[in-house]
Write an enzyme that holds these catalytic residues in place. Structure first.
Site, PDB file in Angstrom:
ATOM      1  N   TRP A 158       1.064  -1.162  -0.123  1.00 11.67           N
ATOM      2  CA  TRP A 158       0.219  -0.046  -0.002  1.00 11.67           C
ATOM      3  C   TRP A 158       0.721   1.237  -0.023  1.00 11.67           C
ATOM      4  CZ3 TRP A 158       1.798   2.723   3.966  1.00 11.67           C
ATOM      5  CH2 TRP A 158       2.065   1.927   4.995  1.00 11.67           C
TER       6      TRP A 158
ATOM      7  N   LYS B 210      -2.070  -7.860  -8.248  1.00 12.03           N
ATOM      8  CA  LYS B 210      -3.026  -7.992  -7.013  1.00 12.03           C
ATOM      9  C   LYS B 210      -2.647  -6.817  -6.144  1.00 12.03           C
ATOM     10  CE  LYS B 210      -3.086  -9.551  -2.968  1.00 12.03           C
ATOM     11  NZ  LYS B 210      -3.675  -8.118  -2.518  1.00 12.03           N
TER      12      LYS B 210
ATOM     13  N   GLU C 173      10.780  -8.263  -3.184  1.00 10.30           N
ATOM     14  CA  GLU C 173      11.284  -6.807  -2.581  1.00 10.30           C
ATOM     15  C   GLU C 173      10.528  -6.858  -1.223  1.00 10.30           C
ATOM     16  OE1 GLU C 173      13.213  -4.970  -4.101  1.00 10.30           O
ATOM     17  OE2 GLU C 173      13.320  -5.486  -6.204  1.00 10.30           O
TER      18      GLU C 173
ATOM     19  N   CYS D  55      10.115   1.413   2.384  1.00 10.66           N
ATOM     20  CA  CYS D  55      10.989   0.419   2.761  1.00 10.66           C
ATOM     21  C   CYS D  55      12.403   0.769   2.666  1.00 10.66           C
ATOM     22  CB  CYS D  55      10.740  -0.774   1.459  1.00 10.66           C
ATOM     23  SG  CYS D  55      11.147  -0.234  -0.115  1.00 10.66           S
TER      24      CYS D  55
ATOM     25  N   GLU E 177      11.721  -2.609  11.621  1.00  9.80           N
ATOM     26  CA  GLU E 177      11.540  -1.566  10.662  1.00  9.80           C
ATOM     27  C   GLU E 177      10.256  -0.738  11.449  1.00  9.80           C
ATOM     28  OE1 GLU E 177       9.562  -3.520   7.215  1.00  9.80           O
ATOM     29  OE2 GLU E 177      10.623  -1.797   5.724  1.00  9.80           O
TER      30      GLU E 177
HETATM   31  P1  NAD Z   1       2.347  -7.047   3.439  1.00 12.88           P
HETATM   32  O1  NAD Z   1       3.461  -8.145   3.325  1.00 12.88           O
HETATM   33  O2  NAD Z   1       1.412  -7.139   4.552  1.00 12.88           O
HETATM   34  O3  NAD Z   1       1.209  -7.103   2.133  1.00 12.88           O
HETATM   35  C1  NAD Z   1       2.042  -6.877   0.662  1.00 12.88           C
HETATM   36  C2  NAD Z   1       0.930  -7.313  -0.213  1.00 12.88           C
HETATM   37  O4  NAD Z   1       0.994  -8.810  -0.086  1.00 12.88           O
HETATM   38  C3  NAD Z   1      -0.544  -6.848  -0.158  1.00 12.88           C
HETATM   39  O5  NAD Z   1      -0.887  -6.775  -1.351  1.00 12.88           O
HETATM   40  C4  NAD Z   1      -1.127  -8.074   0.537  1.00 12.88           C
HETATM   41  O6  NAD Z   1      -2.328  -8.024   0.212  1.00 12.88           O
HETATM   42  C5  NAD Z   1      -0.422  -9.399  -0.016  1.00 12.88           C
HETATM   43  N1  NAD Z   1      -0.395 -10.584   0.787  1.00 12.88           N
HETATM   44  C6  NAD Z   1      -0.643 -10.561   2.058  1.00 12.88           C
HETATM   45  N2  NAD Z   1      -0.720 -11.873   2.632  1.00 12.88           N
HETATM   46  C7  NAD Z   1      -0.731 -12.496   1.312  1.00 12.88           C
HETATM   47  C8  NAD Z   1      -0.640 -13.915   1.031  1.00 12.88           C
HETATM   48  N3  NAD Z   1      -0.615 -14.868   2.108  1.00 12.88           N
HETATM   49  N4  NAD Z   1      -0.643 -14.251  -0.317  1.00 12.88           N
HETATM   50  C9  NAD Z   1      -0.464 -13.370  -1.223  1.00 12.88           C
HETATM   51  N5  NAD Z   1      -0.616 -11.946  -1.024  1.00 12.88           N
HETATM   52  C10 NAD Z   1      -0.568 -11.789   0.212  1.00 12.88           C
HETATM   53  O7  NAD Z   1       3.199  -5.551   3.372  1.00 12.88           O
HETATM   54  P2  NAD Z   1       2.579  -4.183   3.483  1.00 12.88           P
HETATM   55  O8  NAD Z   1       2.244  -4.032   4.928  1.00 12.88           O
HETATM   56  O9  NAD Z   1       1.533  -3.953   2.618  1.00 12.88           O
HETATM   57  O10 NAD Z   1       3.708  -3.387   2.938  1.00 12.88           O
HETATM   58  C11 NAD Z   1       4.842  -2.644   3.726  1.00 12.88           C
HETATM   59  C12 NAD Z   1       6.182  -3.828   3.651  1.00 12.88           C
HETATM   60  O11 NAD Z   1       6.342  -3.806   2.317  1.00 12.88           O
HETATM   61  C13 NAD Z   1       7.185  -3.268   4.487  1.00 12.88           C
HETATM   62  O12 NAD Z   1       7.754  -4.439   5.151  1.00 12.88           O
HETATM   63  C14 NAD Z   1       8.043  -2.738   3.400  1.00 12.88           C
HETATM   64  O13 NAD Z   1       9.579  -2.586   3.737  1.00 12.88           O
HETATM   65  C15 NAD Z   1       7.922  -3.553   2.221  1.00 12.88           C
HETATM   66  N6  NAD Z   1       8.238  -2.890   0.968  1.00 12.88           N
HETATM   67  C16 NAD Z   1       9.438  -3.391   0.380  1.00 12.88           C
HETATM   68  C17 NAD Z   1       9.661  -2.548  -0.960  1.00 12.88           C
HETATM   69  C18 NAD Z   1      10.849  -3.126  -1.414  1.00 12.88           C
HETATM   70  O14 NAD Z   1      11.052  -2.534  -2.703  1.00 12.88           O
HETATM   71  N7  NAD Z   1      11.829  -4.007  -0.915  1.00 12.88           N
HETATM   72  C19 NAD Z   1       8.836  -1.498  -1.310  1.00 12.88           C
HETATM   73  C20 NAD Z   1       7.737  -1.310  -0.513  1.00 12.88           C
HETATM   74  C21 NAD Z   1       7.300  -1.891   0.502  1.00 12.88           C
END
Ligand code: NAD
Length: 494
Positions: free
Chosen positions: A163, A187, A263, A297, A398
């Protein structure tokens, strides 16, 4: 400053006539259930949209699989033209797209405008790369053989995004996927599906064939996930999100052996050496730490300051941070918007309480905005903590919020050991005027992205990604497209 009535009007106008659905085959489809998309700044429901389940996930796979042969066979130059058109449309419609992003995500409108341009740049930059997917003819060891190496699209890809950058994280995957000749099922995160769905409209307007890009919003990722992992036709998953979810997806991929790009989370050190230029270091630390209210991130999570510059840095940094306006992201002067939800606020409260209990001092902030300016309770004053340490939770985890812990250090080796002392390895930053030290430190930091006297390294031309538990593979840069290509070797007997 916009009045409450003006904010309300802007919201109404933005969604007037907009319809959202599950985007499959260039059409908006319904689902059995719906879910609300909320404004994190006010708690109000912006729109209610179809909530995709397993049947919609399966229909999206059917569409992407059916579209694959024609899309991958289309000459690269034609794929590139369509991508450039989509990028141009995003820029033309930037104000509307940015407003929608701020409404569903909360970030300041100036940052949303910046993100739309950044997101469009992945489509236009990878359009160029589409035209440069070269193979090889390799000298063979016998006279009657020829060795040909071809690069071909992986196939149907599933792109799962978080998000915090609802448009750019998607195009950073879609750009190389489409350029390579893959078709996609996107997604978006449940908190921010609208920015992704708006791209569906743009892809139709640009002239993309049905089924090439499909977008599946859902409030529950699990049925979606089970459907895609069980299906042999999905050949690749690219995920951006938390390390915790990334681990689950890697484990699930074993079932049908899919290619994975990850990522994941970070815990970036930001190191200021005694010889740094003070003002650029302060401005860089503010930009890195507080962009998107600290919810990025690659944002600075631990600010290490050498003792000779510590007091001057702490004073100048605190002055800048204390002056940052906090408020609804649609207010033109707002620099810090709301956190995404209550768990995000609870994490920050826990980190600040733990740091102060272990001896850190609050130089500014340290609390939420007062209740009469805080309708959702998610507005947190930008915070600086002095005399923090690497043992505190704020440095171990984090934080993902507007809290900057300053950790004093004396020696280069000492700070490198602390900076590298984390399971994460996404981004790291340091400020120094010593050119030998620039190379020495860049080589020894165990991170995928290094900002040397630069706090904002992200750009479409550069390879973005982490080492250790921060991920697998790279997005962006000339290597970004490799993630979406298979290498095929043809041994030709003459
Ligand atoms: P999250 O892992 O909770 O969710 C990310 C996505 O995964 C969402 O679309 C969510 O619906 C989906 N998801 C969750 N459970 C799933 C499952 N079992 N199967 C398939 N999809 C599933 O992360 P968040 O809270 O949305 O984002 C924050 C995190 O993202 C932080 O840790 C941040 O560091 C990381 N991030 C990393 C980068 C990068 O480029 N390395 C960039 C942006 C954010």
């Amino acid at each position: 400053m916009l009045s409450a009535q003006e904010l309300n009007q802007l919201t109404q106008q933005t969604f007037a006539g907009a319809t959202y659905g599950v985007f499959i085959n260039n059409q908006w489809q319904g689902a059995d259930r719906t879910f609300p998309v909320e404004n994190p700044a006010t708690g109000e429901v912006l729109v209610t949209i179809p909530d995709a389940g397993a049947p919609e996930a399966a229909a999206a796979i059917d569409a992407a699989y059916a579209a694959l042969p024609a899309w991958s066979a289309l000459p690269a130059i034609q794929r590139a033209d369509l991508m450039r058109k989509a990028a141009a449309l995003m820029l033309e419609q930037r104000e509307r797209l940015a407003t929608i992003m701020t409404l569903e995500q909360g970030k300041p409108i100036s940052e949303s405008r910046g993100e739309i341009a950044y997101a469009a740049s992945f489509l236009s930059w990878f359009a160029g790369e589409a035209e440069r997917v070269y193979g090889q003819i390799v000298p063979a060891s016998s006279a009657n053989k020829r060795i040909l190496v071809m690069r071909q699209p992986v196939g149907v890809c599933v792109l799962i995004t978080p998000w915090n950058f609802p448009a750019a994280m998607l195009t950073r995957k879609l750009g190389p996927a489409l350029a390579a000749g893959c078709t996609a099922i996107c997604k978006p995160a449940e908190q921010t599906p609208l920015s992704a769905l708006e791209l569906g409209r743009i892809f139709i307007e640009a002239g993309f064939p049905p089924g090439v890009v499909n977008i599946v919003p859902t409030s529950d990722p699990v049925p979606f996930s089970e459907t895609i992992f069980a299906d042999e036709r999905v050949r690749k998953i690219s995920f951006t999100g938390s390390t915790e979810v990334g681990r689950i997806l890697i484990a699930n991929s074993a079932r049908t052996v899919k290619r994975m790009s990850m990522e994941l989370g970070g815990n970036a050190p930001f190191i200021i050496f005694d010889d740094a230029d003070l003002i650029p270091a302060v401005k860089g630390a503010v930009a890195s730490k507080f962009r998107n209210a600290g919810q990025t991130c690659i944002c600075a999570n631990r600010i290490f300051v050498q003792r000779g510059i510590y007091d001057r840095f702490a004073e100048a940094f605190t002055r800048e941070v204390a002056a940052m306006p906090v408020g609804n992201g649609l207010q033109p002067d707002s620099l810090i918007g709301p956190l995404i939800d209550q768990p995000a606020r609870q994490k920050i409260e826990r980190h600040v309480a733990d740091a102060t209990a272990h001896g850190a001092q609050i130089l500014t902030g340290g609390a939420p905005l007062p209740a009469d300016h805080n309708p959702t309770g998610t507005f947190w004053k930008p915070t600086v903590l002095a005399n923090a340490s690497s043992q505190m939770l704020v440095a171990q985890e984090e934080t993902f919020g507007p809290v900057a812990p300053l950790i004093p250090f004396s020696e280069e080796d000492e700070v490198l050991a602390q900076a590298n002392g984390t399971p994460f390895g996404l981004a790291a930053y340091f400020y120094t005027r010593d050119v030998s030290r620039v190379l020495r430190i860049a080589e020894r930091l165990e991170f995928g992205i290094i900002g040397a006297n630069d706090a904002l390294p992200s750009t479409a031309q550069a390879p973005f990604g982490g080492v250790k538990q921060s991920g697998l593979g790279r997005e962006g840069g000339s290597v970004g497209i490799d993630e979406y290509l298979e290498v095929k070797y043809v041994s030709l007997g003459l």
